[in-house]
Design an enzyme around this catalytic site. Structure first.
Site, mmCIF file in Angstrom:
data_model
loop_
_atom_site.group_PDB
_atom_site.id
_atom_site.type_symbol
_atom_site.label_atom_id
_atom_site.label_comp_id
_atom_site.label_asym_id
_atom_site.label_seq_id
_atom_site.Cartn_x
_atom_site.Cartn_y
_atom_site.Cartn_z
ATOM 1 N N GLU A 56 -128.876 26.898 22.358
ATOM 2 C CA GLU A 56 -129.256 26.199 23.586
ATOM 3 C C GLU A 56 -128.050 25.657 24.336
ATOM 4 O OE1 GLU A 56 -131.932 26.034 25.226
ATOM 5 O OE2 GLU A 56 -133.571 26.488 23.861
ATOM 6 N N ASP A 72 -132.815 21.527 32.124
ATOM 7 C CA ASP A 72 -132.800 21.213 30.703
ATOM 8 C C ASP A 72 -131.559 20.386 30.393
ATOM 9 O OD1 ASP A 72 -135.094 22.663 30.331
ATOM 10 O OD2 ASP A 72 -134.086 24.423 29.514
#
Ligand SMILES: *[C@@H]1O[C@H](CO)[C@@H](O)[C@H](O)[C@H]1NC(C)=O
Length: 195
Positions: A56, A72
């Protein structure tokens, strides 16, 4: 006060004031140890969380990912569509997204665990909340451990039982030191000096 300590203090107080100004790039094993020892990530999930962080954010706590919808935030790339709110405490985690960008990943993990639990109910596997899970981290616990955590711990890599937390309070004049010990060794120390 020597100049270097003054600079450290200055940096610390700037970090405390600005939060997001203090980012951090974790080493893989450094993250594994922090997740295990400070944040008490369950042993069977540890390698998967490390895998998710790697894919991520590449372990960069200050990353903001821009998507077609929403952004995000941080090491676990937590979405502001539902879980946090930028500029104010909010979202399902009740947190300001900016506080997910600093070098303290405790709030990131607390929120990530909430996301995990929600998706555990929704999808039967909480890790599916992360898009990187299926392609990169779903090979199973042993495979993830071999890749992400096995080289991080020496002899104590198998945490067999839940550690009992013993709190020992050591009071000296003007100082209160709390030693939290788990797994048979001190893993976290708070020291507050009252003057
Ligand atoms: C970490 O992320 C921040 C924010 O995107 C970026 O400015 C910084 O260069 C990144 N650090 C590394 C080492 O990639």
């Amino acid at each position: 006060m020597p100049g270097s300590s003054r600079n450290v203090l200055l940096v610390l107080s700037i970090c405390a004031l600005l939060g997001s100004a203090c980012s951090k790039i974790y080493e893989r094993c450094e993250l594994a140890k922090e997740l295990r020892d400070r944040l008490r990530v369950p042993a069977e999930q540890l390698a998967t969380w490390v895998c998710i962080a790697e894919h991520e954010s590449r372990y960069n706590t200050s990353i903001i990912g821009t998507l077609a919808q929403g952004k995000d935030h941080g090491i676990f790339q937590i979405s502001d569509l539902y879980w946090c709110e930028t500029g104010d405490d909010g979202g399902a985690c009740g947190i300001d997204c900016n506080s997910l960008l600093d070098d303290d990943i405790r709030d990131d993990y607390v929120c990530a665990r909430r996301i995990y639990r929600a998706h555990q109910g929704l999808q039967g596997n909480g890790f599916r909340a992360w898009a990187v899970y299926q392609p990169h981290c779903s090979a199973g616990q042993a495979a993830n451990e071999a890749k992400y955590t096995n080289d991080c711990f020496g002899q104590d890599s198998s945490r067999v039982e839940e550690p009992v937390q013993r709190i020992q309070v050591d009071q000296q004049p003007g100082a209160l030191t709390l030693y939290f010990t788990g797994f048979g060794y001190p893993y976290y120390t708070y020291q507050n000096i009252f003057s």
